[in-house]
Enzyme design. Structure first.
Site, PDB file in Angstrom:
ATOM      1  N   ALA A  26       0.873  -1.184   0.000  1.00  0.00           N
ATOM      2  CA  ALA A  26       0.000   0.000   0.000  1.00  0.00           C
ATOM      3  C   ALA A  26       0.908   1.232   0.000  1.00  0.00           C
ATOM      4  CB  ALA A  26      -0.974  -0.002   1.176  1.00  0.00           C
TER       5      ALA A  26
ATOM      6  N   GLY B 169       5.900   8.272   1.287  1.00  0.00           N
ATOM      7  CA  GLY B 169       6.871   7.997   2.358  1.00  0.00           C
ATOM      8  C   GLY B 169       7.738   6.796   1.992  1.00  0.00           C
ATOM      9  N   HIS B 170       7.103   5.702   1.564  1.00  0.00           N
ATOM     10  CA  HIS B 170       7.853   4.521   1.133  1.00  0.00           C
ATOM     11  C   HIS B 170       8.765   4.887  -0.053  1.00  0.00           C
ATOM     12  CE1 HIS B 170       4.082   2.363   2.664  1.00  0.00           C
ATOM     13  NE2 HIS B 170       5.043   1.873   3.418  1.00  0.00           N
TER      14      HIS B 170
ATOM     15  N   GLN C  52       3.772 -10.153  13.069  1.00  0.00           N
ATOM     16  CA  GLN C  52       3.889  -8.886  13.797  1.00  0.00           C
ATOM     17  C   GLN C  52       2.522  -8.255  14.074  1.00  0.00           C
ATOM     18  OE1 GLN C  52       6.329  -7.058  10.597  1.00  0.00           O
ATOM     19  NE2 GLN C  52       5.140  -5.213  10.991  1.00  0.00           N
TER      20      GLN C  52
ATOM     21  N   SER D  28       0.716   7.283   5.859  1.00  0.00           N
ATOM     22  CA  SER D  28       0.645   5.925   6.372  1.00  0.00           C
ATOM     23  C   SER D  28      -0.333   5.121   5.528  1.00  0.00           C
ATOM     24  CB  SER D  28       0.161   5.952   7.829  1.00  0.00           C
ATOM     25  OG  SER D  28      -0.262   4.659   8.209  1.00  0.00           O
TER      26      SER D  28
ATOM     27  N   ARG E 277      -2.323   3.158   6.621  1.00  0.00           N
ATOM     28  CA  ARG E 277      -3.585   3.037   7.365  1.00  0.00           C
ATOM     29  C   ARG E 277      -4.473   4.261   7.214  1.00  0.00           C
ATOM     30  NH1 ARG E 277      -2.834  -1.253  11.190  1.00  0.00           N
ATOM     31  NH2 ARG E 277      -0.635  -1.806  11.313  1.00  0.00           N
TER      32      ARG E 277
HETATM   33  P1  AMP Z   1       5.273  -0.197   6.414  1.00  0.00           P
HETATM   34  O1  AMP Z   1       4.871  -0.569   5.028  1.00  0.00           O
HETATM   35  O2  AMP Z   1       4.271   0.639   7.123  1.00  0.00           O
HETATM   36  O3  AMP Z   1       5.790  -1.369   7.199  1.00  0.00           O
HETATM   37  O4  AMP Z   1       6.532   0.768   6.243  1.00  0.00           O
HETATM   38  C1  AMP Z   1       7.670   0.397   5.531  1.00  0.00           C
HETATM   39  C2  AMP Z   1       8.755   1.407   5.767  1.00  0.00           C
HETATM   40  O5  AMP Z   1       8.315   2.698   5.328  1.00  0.00           O
HETATM   41  C3  AMP Z   1       9.112   1.553   7.254  1.00  0.00           C
HETATM   42  O6  AMP Z   1      10.517   1.701   7.387  1.00  0.00           O
HETATM   43  C4  AMP Z   1       8.386   2.811   7.641  1.00  0.00           C
HETATM   44  O7  AMP Z   1       8.971   3.479   8.726  1.00  0.00           O
HETATM   45  C5  AMP Z   1       8.512   3.635   6.369  1.00  0.00           C
HETATM   46  N1  AMP Z   1       7.485   4.666   6.336  1.00  0.00           N
HETATM   47  C6  AMP Z   1       6.153   4.508   6.590  1.00  0.00           C
HETATM   48  N2  AMP Z   1       5.528   5.694   6.532  1.00  0.00           N
HETATM   49  C7  AMP Z   1       6.477   6.625   6.239  1.00  0.00           C
HETATM   50  C8  AMP Z   1       6.458   8.048   6.052  1.00  0.00           C
HETATM   51  N3  AMP Z   1       5.339   8.756   6.162  1.00  0.00           N
HETATM   52  N4  AMP Z   1       7.627   8.662   5.753  1.00  0.00           N
HETATM   53  C9  AMP Z   1       8.775   7.955   5.645  1.00  0.00           C
HETATM   54  N5  AMP Z   1       8.862   6.622   5.815  1.00  0.00           N
HETATM   55  C10 AMP Z   1       7.730   5.972   6.107  1.00  0.00           C
END
Ligand code: AMP
Length: 306
Positions: free
Chosen positions: A33, A37-38, A62, A190, A192
């Site tokens: 998703a 940020g990713h 997790q 995010s 979410r």
């Molecule tokens: P997730 O898919 O939520 O597990 O996130 C994967 C990676 O993306 C993790 O290292 C998160 O910290 C990073 N991440 C998620 N949201 C953001 C954001 N808004 N800005 C920068 N990195 C992010």
């Protein structure tokens, strides 16, 4: 061109080729998703490595809440498109059965001593979460052996947990913590956020506002070059303590009837233990988790950082 690798064997063969060509590998692990940020982590990895691999894996071990795992968004076609546009070199997209033996999926099979980080903040509200994070992180690092791995500051406690794992298991990988990307109104991006109702989306901005309020309240003595001068110019009685600042931030969150606070703490950024005074640690961070309706959001802001 984005290479999509679904099995350990495909991944192994592909990485062997990169290694033979002496290409450094940057890894960005995600649960999909994908948002900006990713993609910012992928951009950073592309700057610093010859080859960037992204993983998308919604890791069951997790999740402490099965309903949360069930409803986690999985828009894989859109994610593949985003990775192509971002110029990512390869995507590792394994099924759960590719990553875990059936008996490994139960909590408690894997355990790594990550110290107090396991019990505080996120750890307190998501029992077993960080064991799942290290279990899958360990598998990915062992399989991929990246030169560098990129994480977002948004999940700062997770970054500290992974750092501890890498230290304990003596894994030869450099970990890089990248800034949190935010929407124009301050909400941390995010996966979410799509679960927020229109009204919830508006209220959710209070989370970053509350954390930045703490940063505004904290005396600015940490600003390099202004240290002594600024401290002296502030009358001592006008400096609020971290606890007072925390209470002001909680008051702001309490203005919304849709928000329930799980935690909001001001802590030493090296171990996330709460601080009583602004000078108790060289790096101080404010962290919070809230529920907006059914949607759980986390965020953090550095208050001072050397
Ligand atoms: P997730 O898919 O939520 O597990 O996130 C994967 C990676 O993306 C993790 O290292 C998160 O910290 C990073 N991440 C998620 N949201 C953001 C954001 N808004 N800005 C920068 N990195 C992010």
């Amino acid at each position: 061109m984005l290479h999509i690798l679904k099995t350990r064997d495909e991944l192994g063969l592909f990485l062997k080729e990169q290694r033979m060509r002496h290409r450094s590998v940057g890894l960005v692990t995600t649960m999909g998703a994908l948002h900006k940020g990713h993609l910012s982590l992928i951009a950073r990895s592309k700057e610093e490595n010859e080859f960037t691999l992204c993983s998308i894996f919604v890791n069951p071990t997790q999740f402490n809440d099965p309903a949360d795992l069930e409803r986690y968004p999985r828009p894989i076609e859109r994610d593949v498109e985003a990775l192509c546009t971002a110029g990512c070199d390869a995507l590792f997209l394994p099924e759960v059965s590719e990553m875990y033996q059936p008996e490994e999926e139960k909590q408690g099979v894997w355990h790594l001593d990550i110290g107090p980080l396991e019990e505080i903040l996120e750890g307190a509200f998501r029992p077993g979460h960080y064991q799942g994070v290290t279990q899958v992180g360990h598998k990915f690092f062992k399989l991929i052996k990246p030169d560098r791995a990129y994480f977002g500051q948004k999940d700062f406690q997770q970054f500290l947990v992974i750092s501890r794992m890498v230290h304990l298991l003596e894994m030869p990988v450099e970990l890089i913590c990248c800034p949190t990307l935010r929407e124009p109104d301050g909400l941390a991006m995010s996966s979410r956020n799509i679960h927020l109702s229109p009204a919830g989306r508006k209220e959710a901005t209070l989370l970053s506002k509350a954390l930045f309020l703490i940063k505004d309240i904290a005396p600015s003595m940490h600003v390099p070059g202004h240290t002594a001068g600024e401290t002296k110019m502030l009358p001592k009685e006008s400096i609020l303590s971290p606890e007072d600042a925390r209470l002001r931030a909680l008051d702001l969150l309490a203005t919304s009837s849709m928000i329930r606070v799980e935690y909001l703490e001001i802590a030493d950024a090296s171990d996330l233990r709460s601080v009583k005074g602004w000078e108790d640690a060289s790096s101080v961070i404010a962290l919070a988790a809230i529920l907006v309706g059914q949607t759980r959001l986390i965020d953090n802001v550095f208050i001072k950082q050397w």
